[in-house]
Design a protein around this motif. Structure first.
Motif, short mmCIF file in Angstrom:
data_model
loop_
_atom_site.label_atom_id
_atom_site.label_comp_id
_atom_site.label_asym_id
_atom_site.label_seq_id
_atom_site.Cartn_x
_atom_site.Cartn_y
_atom_site.Cartn_z
N GLN A 42 0.83 -1.21 0.00
CA GLN A 42 0.00 0.00 0.00
C GLN A 42 0.86 1.26 0.00
OE1 GLN A 42 -3.30 -0.02 -0.45
NE2 GLN A 42 -3.10 2.21 -0.63
N LEU A 43 2.00 1.19 0.68
CA LEU A 43 2.90 2.34 0.71
C LEU A 43 3.42 2.63 -0.71
CD1 LEU A 43 4.53 4.47 2.28
CD2 LEU A 43 6.30 2.71 2.65
N ILE A 44 3.76 1.57 -1.46
CA ILE A 44 4.23 1.76 -2.83
C ILE A 44 3.11 2.33 -3.71
CG2 ILE A 44 5.11 0.56 -4.87
CD1 ILE A 44 6.48 -1.39 -2.96
N ARG A 45 1.92 1.81 -3.54
CA ARG A 45 0.79 2.32 -4.33
C ARG A 45 0.56 3.80 -4.04
NH1 ARG A 45 -1.79 -2.18 -6.37
NH2 ARG A 45 -1.37 -4.12 -5.25
N ASP A 46 0.65 4.19 -2.75
CA ASP A 46 0.45 5.59 -2.40
C ASP A 46 1.54 6.47 -3.00
OD1 ASP A 46 -1.77 4.84 -0.98
OD2 ASP A 46 -0.75 4.79 0.98
N MET A 47 2.79 6.00 -3.00
CA MET A 47 3.88 6.78 -3.57
C MET A 47 3.69 6.98 -5.07
SD MET A 47 7.13 5.10 -1.55
CE MET A 47 8.28 5.97 -2.58
N VAL A 48 3.27 5.91 -5.79
CA VAL A 48 3.04 6.04 -7.25
C VAL A 48 1.85 6.97 -7.51
CG1 VAL A 48 2.37 4.78 -9.33
CG2 VAL A 48 4.04 3.79 -7.75
N HIS A 49 0.84 6.86 -6.70
CA HIS A 49 -0.35 7.69 -6.89
C HIS A 49 -0.01 9.17 -6.68
CE1 HIS A 49 -4.61 8.76 -6.91
NE2 HIS A 49 -4.40 9.46 -5.79
N GLU A 50 0.83 9.47 -5.65
CA GLU A 50 1.18 10.86 -5.36
C GLU A 50 2.06 11.45 -6.46
OE1 GLU A 50 3.00 10.85 -1.58
OE2 GLU A 50 1.16 10.38 -0.47
N ARG A 51 2.89 10.64 -7.07
CA ARG A 51 3.82 11.17 -8.06
C ARG A 51 3.26 11.11 -9.49
NH1 ARG A 51 6.54 9.64 -3.82
NH2 ARG A 51 8.56 10.59 -3.30
N ALA A 52 2.16 10.42 -9.69
CA ALA A 52 1.55 10.33 -11.03
C ALA A 52 0.82 11.63 -11.36
CB ALA A 52 0.59 9.15 -11.09
N GLY A 53 0.75 11.92 -12.65
CA GLY A 53 0.01 13.11 -13.08
C GLY A 53 -1.49 12.91 -12.95
N SER A 54 -2.21 14.02 -13.13
CA SER A 54 -3.67 13.96 -13.00
C SER A 54 -4.28 13.07 -14.06
CB SER A 54 -4.25 15.37 -13.07
OG SER A 54 -3.89 16.00 -14.30
N ILE A 55 -3.68 13.08 -15.27
CA ILE A 55 -4.24 12.27 -16.36
C ILE A 55 -4.11 10.78 -16.01
CG2 ILE A 55 -4.02 11.63 -18.79
CD1 ILE A 55 -3.10 14.46 -19.36
N MET A 56 -2.95 10.38 -15.46
CA MET A 56 -2.75 8.97 -15.10
C MET A 56 -3.69 8.57 -13.97
SD MET A 56 1.40 8.47 -15.32
CE MET A 56 1.23 6.73 -15.00
N ARG A 57 -3.88 9.48 -13.01
CA ARG A 57 -4.80 9.16 -11.93
C ARG A 57 -6.25 9.05 -12.44
NH1 ARG A 57 -1.47 12.83 -8.91
NH2 ARG A 57 -3.00 14.51 -9.23
N TRP A 58 -6.61 10.00 -13.44
CA TRP A 58 -7.98 10.00 -13.96
C TRP A 58 -8.26 8.75 -14.77
CZ3 TRP A 58 -9.80 10.79 -19.15
CH2 TRP A 58 -11.18 10.93 -19.26
N THR A 59 -7.24 8.27 -15.49
CA THR A 59 -7.42 7.08 -16.33
C THR A 59 -7.18 5.77 -15.56
OG1 THR A 59 -5.11 7.21 -17.05
CG2 THR A 59 -6.79 8.30 -18.42
N GLY A 60 -6.65 5.88 -14.33
CA GLY A 60 -6.37 4.66 -13.55
C GLY A 60 -5.07 3.98 -13.90
N LEU A 61 -4.21 4.68 -14.68
CA LEU A 61 -2.92 4.08 -15.03
C LEU A 61 -1.96 4.01 -13.84
CD1 LEU A 61 -2.29 5.73 -18.53
CD2 LEU A 61 -2.96 3.37 -18.04
#
Length: 401
Positions: free
Chosen positions: A194-213
Motif C-alpha cells: 500500500q505504501l508503494i501504491r500511495d507513492m506512485v499515486h502521489e507522483r503520477a500526473g492527474s491524467i494517469m490518476r484520472w485514467t487509472g494508469l
C-alpha cells in the motif's frame, strides 16, 4: 633429657662423697670413688661444652662460649650458601624434576573427586569465594569494564571481519545470508504494498490518476519486484545474486586492505563503545561472571557433578592416558622450575640469610636448642658414663702397678 643428664651429675657427686668417706673400709670403694670422680669430670666437661654452644656457662663471659649467638650471621650465610650450592642450582633442580610426574599428579587429582581431593577442592573453593566477596565490587567492576573496553578499542576489527567474510564466502556460508536477505525483502515488499501504491499515486500526473494508469503502474512495479525476488530465491546463478556476491567479495577485500574502509569501521566501533548501553552490557557481563564464580565456589560438588565436572574428569583422564601430553606438561613444569631457580634462587638465598640475620640471639638459640637439644643432652649422659669408665680404668691400672 636435661633433667636426666643433670640428675646423673648430681648422683655422681653424691656417690663420690659417700665413696670418699667409706674408702678406708674396703678397697672396692676406691673403684666407686674413681668412677664417680671421673664421671663428674666428664659430665661437667660435656655440660660446659653443650652450654657454651648456646650461652655463657653460669653467665660468665668466658672466651669462645655462646658460639651460636655470636656467630648467628655467619651461620645464616653458611646455611644460605649450603642451600644455594646443593639445592638451588638449575642442574640439580632439573635432575630432581625428571623424577617428578607433575602431569600424573594433576591427572589423579582431577579424575578422583573424592577423599583428599574433595577436601582440597572445598578448601580452594572457600578461598576463592572469600576472595571474591571481599573485593570491592564497584571498583573491580570498573576495572574489568575499563580493561575489556580498552582491549576492544585496541582490537583492529576490520581485518578480522574481512578474513571471516572471505572464509565464509570460500566455504559457501554466505549463501544462507543472501537467501535470508531475499526472503526478508519479499516479506517487506508484501507488507508495504500500500505504501508503494500511495507513492506512485502521489507522483503520477492527474491524467494517469484520472485514467487509472497509476494503479496499473503500481501493480506492475510490485509484481515485477516480487517476480525478481522469486527468481533470485530460486536461481543461485541469478545475475543480481552474483552482483551481491561480488559486492561481498569486494567488501571482504576492502576490510583487509583499504585504509579508508578500515578507518570507517574503526569509527563505527568507537561510536558503539562510547554508547552507554555498551558500557552497561560489559559491566553486566562481569557481574554475571562473578555470580557464576561465586555459585561455583559455594557449591563445588554440584558444579563437579555437572558438565564442568565431566570436563574436569576428562582432562584428568587425558593426563593419565596420553603419554605425549604428560611428557609435554612435565617438560613444561621442569623448565618452569629450572627457570624459577635461575631467576629467583639468589633471592631465596638472600631471604634465608636476611631472615637469620634478623633473628635476635635468644630466638636463634631457642630454635636450634629445641631442634638438637635432646641429642646434646645425650652427649652429657654419655660423657658422664664414659668419664666414669675411664676413671675406673685408670684407677685399676694404678692399683695393679
Amino acid at each position: 633429657m636435661r633433667v636426666v643428664a643433670t640428675g646423673m651429675l648430681v648422683v655422681m657427686a653424691i656417690t663420690y662423697a659417700i665413696a670418699r668417706s667409706l674408702q678406708h673400709l674396703h678397697p672396692a670403694w676406691g673403684f666407686v670413688r674413681a668412677f664417680a670422680e671421673a664421671a663428674m669430670v666428664g659430665g661437667l666437661a660435656d655440660w660446659f661444652a653443650v652450654t657454651a654452644l648456646f650461652r655463657h656457662p653460669l653467665g660468665l663471659p668466658i672466651p669462645h662460649t655462646a658460639i651460636i649467638p655470636r656467630n648467628k650471621d655467619r651461620i645464616g650465610d653458611t646455611l644460605a650458601t649450603f642451600l644455594r650450592d646443593n639445592f638451588l642450582i638449575p642442574k640439580v633442580v632439573a635432575r630432581r624434576m625428571k623424577r617428578v610426574d607433575v602431569a600424573g599428579a594433576m591427572g589423579r587429582f582431577m579424575s578422583e573427586p573424592t577423599g583428599l581431593n574433595s577436601r582440597l577442592r572445598e578448601g580452594v573453593a572457600r578461598l576463592v569465594a572469600n576472595m571474591l566477596e571481599s573485593l570491592d565490587q564497584e571498583r573491580l567492576g570498573g576495572m574489568v569494564k575499563q580493561a575489556v573496553g580498552q582491549r576492544l578499542r585496541d582490537l583492529d576489527v576490520a581485518p578480522l571481519l574481512g578474513q571471516a567474510l572471505t572464509a565464509a564466502i570460500a566455504d559457501g556460508r554466505h549463501v544462507p545470508l543472501i537467501d535470508g536477505i531475499v526472503r526478508w525483502a519479499a516479506k517487506t515488499l508484501e507488507a508495504n504494498e500500500q505504501l508503494i501504491r500511495d507513492m506512485v499515486h502521489e507522483r503520477a500526473g492527474s491524467i494517469m490518476r484520472w485514467t487509472g494508469l497509476d494503479e496499473k503502474l503500481a501493480n506492475a512495479i510490485i509484481d515485477g519486484l516480487l517476480k525478481m525476488l522469486d527468481q533470485m530465491a530460486a536461481d543461485p546463478e541469478h545475475p543480481l545474486r552474483m552482483k551481491a556476491e561480488e559486492g561481498l567479495e569486494t567488501l571482504a577485500r576492502d576490510l583487509q586492505a583499504d585504509a579508508e574502509m578500515q578507518a570507517r569501521v574503526a569509527r563505527i566501533k568507537a561510536e558503539i563503545l562510547d554508547n552507554p548501553a555498551m558500557a552497561r552490557w560489559i559491566e553486566g557481563l562481569w557481574e554475571q561472571a562473578r555470580r557464576g564464580l561465586l555459585r561455583l565456589a559455594r557449591n563445588p560438588d554440584e558444579a563437579m557433578a555437572g558438565r564442568f565436572g565431566d570436563f574436569w574428569k576428562q582432562v584428568g583422564h587425558s593426563l593419565l592416558t596420553e603419554p605425549r601430553l604428560r611428557m609435554t606438561i612435565n617438560r613444561f613444569a621442569r623448565r618452569a622450575a629450572v627457570g624459577a631457580t635461575a631467576s629467583y634462587g639468589d633471592g631465596i638465598v638472600r631471604l634465608v640469610s636476611d631472615t637469620v640475620r634478623g633473628w635476635d640471639a635468644h630466638t636463634i638459640t631457642g630454635r636450634l636448642e629445641n631442634a638438637v637439644g635432646r641429642d646434646l643432652q645425650y652427649i652429657r649422659v654419655n660423657g658422664t658414663l664414659v668419664g666414669g669408665l675411664v676413671g675406673v680404668t685408670i684407677h685399676a691400672i694404678d692399683v695393679l702397678l
